[in-house]
Design a protein around this motif. Structure first.
Motif, mmCIF file in Angstrom:
data_model
loop_
_atom_site.group_PDB
_atom_site.id
_atom_site.type_symbol
_atom_site.label_atom_id
_atom_site.label_comp_id
_atom_site.label_asym_id
_atom_site.label_seq_id
_atom_site.Cartn_x
_atom_site.Cartn_y
_atom_site.Cartn_z
ATOM 1 N N SER A 194 18.392 77.909 6.213
ATOM 2 C CA SER A 194 17.899 76.657 6.321
ATOM 3 C C SER A 194 16.719 76.517 5.552
ATOM 4 N N LEU A 195 15.721 77.447 5.179
ATOM 5 C CA LEU A 195 14.575 77.576 4.412
ATOM 6 C C LEU A 195 14.770 76.964 2.988
ATOM 7 N N ALA A 196 16.210 77.665 2.686
ATOM 8 C CA ALA A 196 16.440 77.151 1.256
ATOM 9 C C ALA A 196 16.854 75.749 0.944
ATOM 10 N N TRP A 197 17.714 75.290 2.366
ATOM 11 C CA TRP A 197 18.201 73.992 2.138
ATOM 12 C C TRP A 197 16.956 72.931 2.153
ATOM 13 N N ASP A 198 16.012 73.491 2.929
ATOM 14 C CA ASP A 198 14.843 72.526 3.200
ATOM 15 C C ASP A 198 14.129 72.308 1.999
ATOM 16 N N SER A 199 13.956 73.357 0.991
ATOM 17 C CA SER A 199 13.502 73.167 -0.068
ATOM 18 C C SER A 199 14.212 72.301 -1.177
ATOM 19 N N ILE A 200 15.448 72.632 -1.258
ATOM 20 C CA ILE A 200 16.555 71.697 -2.162
ATOM 21 C C ILE A 200 16.536 70.281 -1.664
ATOM 22 N N SER A 201 16.621 69.936 -0.317
ATOM 23 C CA SER A 201 16.685 68.860 0.261
ATOM 24 C C SER A 201 15.669 67.948 0.181
ATOM 25 N N GLY A 202 14.489 68.710 0.301
ATOM 26 C CA GLY A 202 12.895 68.215 0.712
ATOM 27 C C GLY A 202 12.683 67.694 1.899
ATOM 28 N N ASP A 218 16.178 68.686 7.390
ATOM 29 C CA ASP A 218 17.087 67.932 8.016
ATOM 30 C C ASP A 218 18.149 68.429 8.911
ATOM 31 N N CYS A 219 19.268 67.902 9.120
ATOM 32 C CA CYS A 219 20.250 68.144 10.223
ATOM 33 C C CYS A 219 20.974 69.486 9.656
ATOM 34 N N CYS A 220 21.200 69.607 8.335
ATOM 35 C CA CYS A 220 21.879 71.021 8.067
ATOM 36 C C CYS A 220 20.819 72.290 8.182
ATOM 37 N N SER A 221 19.356 71.899 7.879
ATOM 38 C CA SER A 221 18.567 72.979 8.023
ATOM 39 C C SER A 221 18.473 73.358 9.648
ATOM 40 N N LYS A 222 18.596 72.205 10.276
ATOM 41 C CA LYS A 222 18.187 72.555 12.067
ATOM 42 C C LYS A 222 19.537 73.210 12.587
ATOM 43 N N MET A 223 20.469 72.879 11.938
ATOM 44 C CA MET A 223 21.848 73.476 12.552
ATOM 45 C C MET A 223 21.767 75.319 12.334
#
Length: 388
Positions: free
Chosen positions: A286-294, A297-302
């Motif tokens: 979730s942290l990695a996707w947060d840094s990529i997407s900015g 979002d939903c993916c990080s929350k899931m």
């Protein structure tokens, strides 16, 4: 004295099939002694020769230390480096932060510098010890590589260095130094990915269904950490490559571990704290996707919700870890860093949700992770002879 570890010497004994009969019944001629041919494993011979050439100080002090040392000790650096990242995150609240977050931002900078310096010192010390082990006790390192649990901890030092790089107070992610260090620490992770994931896919005896264990998630976490560091540099495509490797293999490992029969588990009872890695992998994802997407979002929350659910599933079963808690072991550090990664994910979640409940969850998880880390520091200092 230089010790031989987990090695066997091959003896081949050949005895003649004919014997000489005595001339007289009253006298017995002793038979010739059997011919004994001794064949020693060449690896052991070279290891012994190498040990004999070492100075007495090395043989008496360094060899006993590095013979007990293994890659599992890098669990300590994983915990300390993630704690350092948590402290850095908490003391740098965004402008529109909640009141609870601004309260945690009062953490003194001296405490962060002290934590970063301690993490660096321990990581350098353990890295030197493992380099010495690779040079002097190659066979023991090979045994770690062949062990389905220990091989995953070969990712741990590189993950620790990447985490320390993300928290360094000396240069920013946009500098050339950051880029150089990122390549130095990510390349070994990528090489291990190619080797281990290739074995899971092609080798019968080392395919994933036979060797999968909770520690297998360390390889996944390594890819997520590398992806987050690349995203901080602005290298979105490189971050996507690392994240893709991590998330695909995470799904494969997660499903494989869920489907395993209890009788096929290769995880000893004393290593059950490693099951807390079930929390660390989705949290880091979730942290990695947060840094990529900015944005969180939903993916990080899931992924964050999944890690919260797995955390509740594990803490609600204390009897599962009862036997592993009878005697201190370095594997206890597996309780610490998954909690810290979960606390880190909760900070981003709280910032996205901007609610009092989310920030209260962040404070609770952060406090628990700090408390567990300091208790483990104390136990480790009092039980320096413990090992996995």
């Amino acid at each position: 004295m230089c010790k031989k570890h987990s090695q066997t010497t091959t003896f081949s004994i050949s005895i003649p099939t004919t014997t000489t009969m005595p001339d007289k019944p009253t006298q017995q001629t002793p038979s010739a002694p059997p011919h004994v041919q001794l064949t020693i494993n060449p690896t052991i011979t070279s290891q012994t020769t190498l040990c004999q050439k070492l100075p007495p100080l090395v043989k008496s002090i360094i060899i006993p230390v590095i013979s007990r040392f293994h890659a599992g000790y890098f669990s300590i650096t994983l915990s300390l480096c993630w704690q350092t990242l948590l402290w850095k995150t908490l003391r740098e609240p965004p402008e529109n932060a909640h009141a609870y977050r601004r309260m945690l931002g009062a953490l003194p900078s001296a405490a962060f510098i002290l934590m970063w310096s301690l993490s660096l010192f321990i990581l350098v010390s353990l890295s030197i010890l493992y380099i010495l082990k690779c040079a002097l006790l190659t066979n023991m390192v090979k045994q770690e590589y062949l062990n389905p649990i220990s091989v995953n901890y070969l990712f741990a030092p590189w993950i620790s260095w990447l985490l320390l790089l993300q928290t360094t107070p000396f240069f920013s992610p946009k500098t050339i130094y950051y880029v150089i260090f990122w390549w130095v620490f990510v390349l070994p992770i990528f090489i291990l990915d190619v080797i281990i994931y290739g074995q899971w896919l092609t080798k019968g005896k080392r395919c994933l269904s036979k060797v999968a264990n909770p520690a297998s998630q360390l390889s996944v976490i390594g890819n997520f950490v590398g992806a987050r560091a690349a995203a901080e540099m602005g290298w979105r495509e490189s971050a996507m490559v690392m994240f893709t490797l991590g998330i695909v293999h995470y799904l494969v490992v997660f499903v494989t571990l869920y489907q395993r029969l209890s009788g096929n588990s290769c995880m000893p009872v004393m290593l059950r704290p490693v099951m807390f890695l079930f929390i660390a992998a989705p949290s880091m994802g979730s942290l990695a996707w947060d840094s990529i997407s900015g944005s969180f979002d939903c993916c990080s929350k899931m992924l964050f919700y999944l890690s919260l659910f797995l955390f509740l599933s594990l803490v609600s079963r204390p009897n599962l870890f009862k036997k592993s808690m009878k005697k201190f072991n370095v594997v206890w550090w597996a309780y610490s860093y998954p909690l810290t990664v979960l606390a880190l994910a909760s900070t981003e979640y709280a910032q996205e949700m901007k609610t009092g409940v989310a920030h209260l969850l962040m404070i609770i998880l952060s406090g628990v992770s700090v408390l567990v880390s300091f208790i483990l520091m104390l136990y480790t200092a009092l039980n320096t002879s413990g090992g996995v």
